[in-house]
Design a protein around this motif. Structure first.
Motif, PDB file in Angstrom:
ATOM      1  N   MET A   1      50.352  63.765  36.157  1.00  0.00           N
ATOM      2  CA  MET A   1      50.401  62.741  37.224  1.00  0.00           C
ATOM      3  C   MET A   1      49.968  61.389  36.660  1.00  0.00           C
ATOM      4  N   ASN A   2      50.804  60.364  36.864  1.00  0.00           N
ATOM      5  CA  ASN A   2      50.486  59.033  36.361  1.00  0.00           C
ATOM      6  C   ASN A   2      49.353  58.406  37.179  1.00  0.00           C
ATOM      7  N   THR A   3      48.510  57.635  36.494  1.00  0.00           N
ATOM      8  CA  THR A   3      47.408  56.934  37.139  1.00  0.00           C
ATOM      9  C   THR A   3      47.679  55.440  37.098  1.00  0.00           C
ATOM     10  N   ALA A   4      47.452  54.754  38.205  1.00  0.00           N
ATOM     11  CA  ALA A   4      47.671  53.309  38.255  1.00  0.00           C
ATOM     12  C   ALA A   4      46.770  52.615  37.233  1.00  0.00           C
ATOM     13  N   ILE A   5      47.303  51.588  36.591  1.00  0.00           N
ATOM     14  CA  ILE A   5      46.613  50.893  35.501  1.00  0.00           C
ATOM     15  C   ILE A   5      45.619  49.886  36.073  1.00  0.00           C
ATOM     16  N   PRO A   6      44.335  49.983  35.731  1.00  0.00           N
ATOM     17  CA  PRO A   6      43.375  48.964  36.168  1.00  0.00           C
ATOM     18  C   PRO A   6      43.797  47.592  35.642  1.00  0.00           C
ATOM     19  N   THR A   7      43.861  46.606  36.533  1.00  0.00           N
ATOM     20  CA  THR A   7      44.391  45.287  36.206  1.00  0.00           C
ATOM     21  C   THR A   7      43.417  44.209  36.676  1.00  0.00           C
ATOM     22  N   HIS A   8      43.174  43.244  35.805  1.00  0.00           N
ATOM     23  CA  HIS A   8      42.192  42.202  36.112  1.00  0.00           C
ATOM     24  C   HIS A   8      42.754  40.821  35.826  1.00  0.00           C
ATOM     25  N   LEU A   9      42.505  39.876  36.732  1.00  0.00           N
ATOM     26  CA  LEU A   9      42.798  38.469  36.465  1.00  0.00           C
ATOM     27  C   LEU A   9      41.569  37.819  35.849  1.00  0.00           C
ATOM     28  N   ILE A  10      41.791  37.068  34.765  1.00  0.00           N
ATOM     29  CA  ILE A  10      40.727  36.298  34.120  1.00  0.00           C
ATOM     30  C   ILE A  10      41.058  34.832  34.339  1.00  0.00           C
ATOM     31  N   MET A  11      40.448  34.224  35.360  1.00  0.00           N
ATOM     32  CA  MET A  11      40.773  32.858  35.755  1.00  0.00           C
ATOM     33  C   MET A  11      39.713  31.886  35.245  1.00  0.00           C
ATOM     34  N   GLY A  12      40.001  30.610  35.401  1.00  0.00           N
ATOM     35  CA  GLY A  12      39.036  29.593  34.999  1.00  0.00           C
ATOM     36  C   GLY A  12      39.753  28.313  34.620  1.00  0.00           C
ATOM     37  N   PHE A  13      39.133  27.188  34.910  1.00  0.00           N
ATOM     38  CA  PHE A  13      39.731  25.888  34.630  1.00  0.00           C
ATOM     39  C   PHE A  13      39.793  25.665  33.120  1.00  0.00           C
ATOM     40  N   LEU A  14      40.530  24.639  32.709  1.00  0.00           N
ATOM     41  CA  LEU A  14      40.651  24.331  31.287  1.00  0.00           C
ATOM     42  C   LEU A  14      39.278  24.200  30.628  1.00  0.00           C
ATOM     43  N   GLY A  15      39.130  24.832  29.474  1.00  0.00           N
ATOM     44  CA  GLY A  15      37.923  24.644  28.685  1.00  0.00           C
ATOM     45  C   GLY A  15      36.732  25.484  29.090  1.00  0.00           C
ATOM     46  N   THR A  16      36.915  26.452  29.994  1.00  0.00           N
ATOM     47  CA  THR A  16      35.768  27.260  30.417  1.00  0.00           C
ATOM     48  C   THR A  16      35.513  28.442  29.488  1.00  0.00           C
ATOM     49  N   GLY A  17      36.458  28.765  28.588  1.00  0.00           N
ATOM     50  CA  GLY A  17      36.213  29.806  27.594  1.00  0.00           C
ATOM     51  C   GLY A  17      36.905  31.126  27.849  1.00  0.00           C
ATOM     52  N   GLY A 120      41.794  45.521  39.900  1.00  0.00           N
ATOM     53  CA  GLY A 120      40.341  45.601  39.807  1.00  0.00           C
ATOM     54  C   GLY A 120      39.719  44.233  39.978  1.00  0.00           C
ATOM     55  N   ALA A 121      38.478  44.112  39.607  1.00  0.00           N
ATOM     56  CA  ALA A 121      37.737  42.867  39.790  1.00  0.00           C
ATOM     57  C   ALA A 121      38.477  41.685  39.162  1.00  0.00           C
ATOM     58  N   ALA A 122      38.548  40.600  39.905  1.00  0.00           N
ATOM     59  CA  ALA A 122      39.090  39.338  39.392  1.00  0.00           C
ATOM     60  C   ALA A 122      37.912  38.456  38.978  1.00  0.00           C
ATOM     61  N   PRO A 192      31.873  44.579  28.866  1.00  0.00           N
ATOM     62  CA  PRO A 192      33.012  45.283  29.481  1.00  0.00           C
ATOM     63  C   PRO A 192      32.618  46.096  30.707  1.00  0.00           C
ATOM     64  N   ASN A 193      31.345  46.380  30.880  1.00  0.00           N
ATOM     65  CA  ASN A 193      30.902  47.129  32.063  1.00  0.00           C
ATOM     66  C   ASN A 193      31.241  46.399  33.358  1.00  0.00           C
ATOM     67  N   TRP A 194      31.369  45.075  33.287  1.00  0.00           N
ATOM     68  CA  TRP A 194      31.706  44.306  34.490  1.00  0.00           C
ATOM     69  C   TRP A 194      33.119  44.605  34.974  1.00  0.00           C
ATOM     70  N   LEU A 195      33.954  45.170  34.110  1.00  0.00           N
ATOM     71  CA  LEU A 195      35.312  45.524  34.522  1.00  0.00           C
ATOM     72  C   LEU A 195      35.323  46.660  35.535  1.00  0.00           C
ATOM     73  N   GLN A 196      34.195  47.334  35.695  1.00  0.00           N
ATOM     74  CA  GLN A 196      34.111  48.422  36.667  1.00  0.00           C
ATOM     75  C   GLN A 196      33.857  47.906  38.083  1.00  0.00           C
ATOM     76  N   GLN A 197      33.584  46.609  38.217  1.00  0.00           N
ATOM     77  CA  GLN A 197      33.371  46.037  39.552  1.00  0.00           C
ATOM     78  C   GLN A 197      34.645  46.155  40.386  1.00  0.00           C
ATOM     79  N   PRO A 198      34.528  46.403  41.671  1.00  0.00           N
ATOM     80  CA  PRO A 198      35.736  46.545  42.517  1.00  0.00           C
ATOM     81  C   PRO A 198      36.337  45.195  42.896  1.00  0.00           C
ATOM     82  N   HIS A 199      37.590  45.248  43.281  1.00  0.00           N
ATOM     83  CA  HIS A 199      38.263  44.067  43.832  1.00  0.00           C
ATOM     84  C   HIS A 199      38.171  44.092  45.349  1.00  0.00           C
ATOM     85  N   THR A 200      37.950  42.934  45.936  1.00  0.00           N
ATOM     86  CA  THR A 200      37.879  42.812  47.393  1.00  0.00           C
ATOM     87  C   THR A 200      39.141  42.117  47.892  1.00  0.00           C
TER      88      THR A 200
END
Length: 332
Positions: A1-17, A120-122, A192-200
């Motif tokens: 059975m396939n499992t949905a891929i955890p997906t995260h947006l990494i946002m931020g204005f120019l120059g934030t790293g 997942g968490a954005a 990387p532990n922060w990737l376990q945070q849920p998305h709201t």
């Protein structure tokens, strides 16, 4: 059975790293996992992908505009190709720092991806020094990236004052529901532990239509023209969202002087400078916002450099300065 891929947006204005943070996450990912990254860049010359290639992930770039403006067919074609090729255990998406992410989230959660991706968490990176400046705090893009984030990453805390950091802490704590987590980092060192945070999913952008109708690119972008010994370089420019970009691609046989390129980068007072260049001492990456970071890189298919700023860039003088750092051009 396939499992949905955890997906995260990494946002931020120019120059934030964002790129530095992605490099750190990739360097600390579980060895048994395959990760993929979809990178979107404001400029016409994609470079972030090259800056990440030595970190063990499959990268797909969509340059030349924000994902919210190309979030139709080009975005879905790129996403589908990446998922098919990489078959990743985790997917990270880095929209341009000048883009509104709400349209991207809409696509990632529509019926086509509902069983494929699990949002997942954005994350939204913020430089506390920018937060103290009303020009950033009141910018629609800035506000929307923050509003959609589950985790706010206060990056570059080694460069800001305690007053600037305290203001950001207070404003996030007093923000509207649902509350956001705040993590403080230096040089993108996010666990990387922060990737376990849920998305709201209840989070909403304040200006979801801010970019409506601004896309000026074709439905499917044309492939990049090939470089040759007869034409070993090409120059590109872009303008939108109150910012300007100027970029170059060079045939891999073009050789740069490492010290001269470093000096060229250090004197540029722009919002963002990125480059991957073939020098007489091998391939090097250049990444500059507040400070210039220079490090060795695996060989690339071609050299690239791009500058982005809120003011128009002097194309011809910059081109002349850059070409003076070239030590060898191929014979045509």
């Amino acid at each position: 059975m396939n499992t949905a891929i955890p997906t995260h947006l990494i946002m931020g204005f120019l120059g934030t790293g964002k790129t530095t943070l992605l490099r750190h996450l990739l360097a600390h990912k579980p060895e048994h996992e395959r990760w993929a990254i979809l990178v979107n860049e404001f400029g016409e010359v994609g470079i972030d992908g090259a800056l990440l290639t030595d970190q063990g992930a499959l990268i797909k770039e969509i340059p030349g505009g924000c994902l919210c403006c190309v979030a139709g067919l080009p975005f879905q074609i790129g996403l589908n190709a990446l998922l098919h090729k990489a078959r990743p255990d985790r997917l990270l998406i880095e929209p341009t720092g000048l883009g509104h992410p709400s349209r991207v989230m809409d696509i990632l959660t529509n019926e086509h991806y509902r069983d494929v991706l699990s949002l997942g968490a954005a994350f939204c990176l913020i430089d506390p020094r920018q937060w103290s400046d009303a020009r950033y705090r009141e910018h629609e893009t800035y506000q929307d990236q923050l509003a959609l984030a589950d985790v706010v990453v206060a990056n570059k805390t080694d460069l800001c004052s305690e007053v600037e950091l305290a203001r950001l802490r207070d404003d996030i704590a007093q923000g509207p529901e649902p509350k956001q987590a705040l993590v403080e980092t230096e040089q993108g060192r996010l666990s990387p532990n922060w990737l376990q945070q849920p998305h709201t999913p209840e989070r909403r952008a304040a200006h979801p239509q801010a970019h409506a109708g601004k896309a000026g690119r074709p439905v499917v972008a044309a492939p990049e023209p090939k470089l040759s010994r007869g034409q070993p370089w090409r120059r590109y420019a872009n303008h939108g969202d109150d910012h300007f970009s100027l970029g170059w691609r060079f045939l891999d046989e073009v050789v740069f002087d490492l010290a001269a390129v470093r000096a060229f980068c250090e004197v540029q007072k722009v919002a963002r400078l990125k480059a991957v260049l073939h020098t007489e001492d091998g391939w090097w990456a250049f990444n500059q916002t507040d400070r210039l970071s220079v490090y060795r890189l695996a060989p690339q298919k071609e050299s690239r450099i791009e500058l982005i700023d809120a003011s128009p860039l002097a194309m011809l003088p910059l081109h002349e300065q850059l070409m003076k750092t070239v030590t060898s051009l191929p014979a045509s």
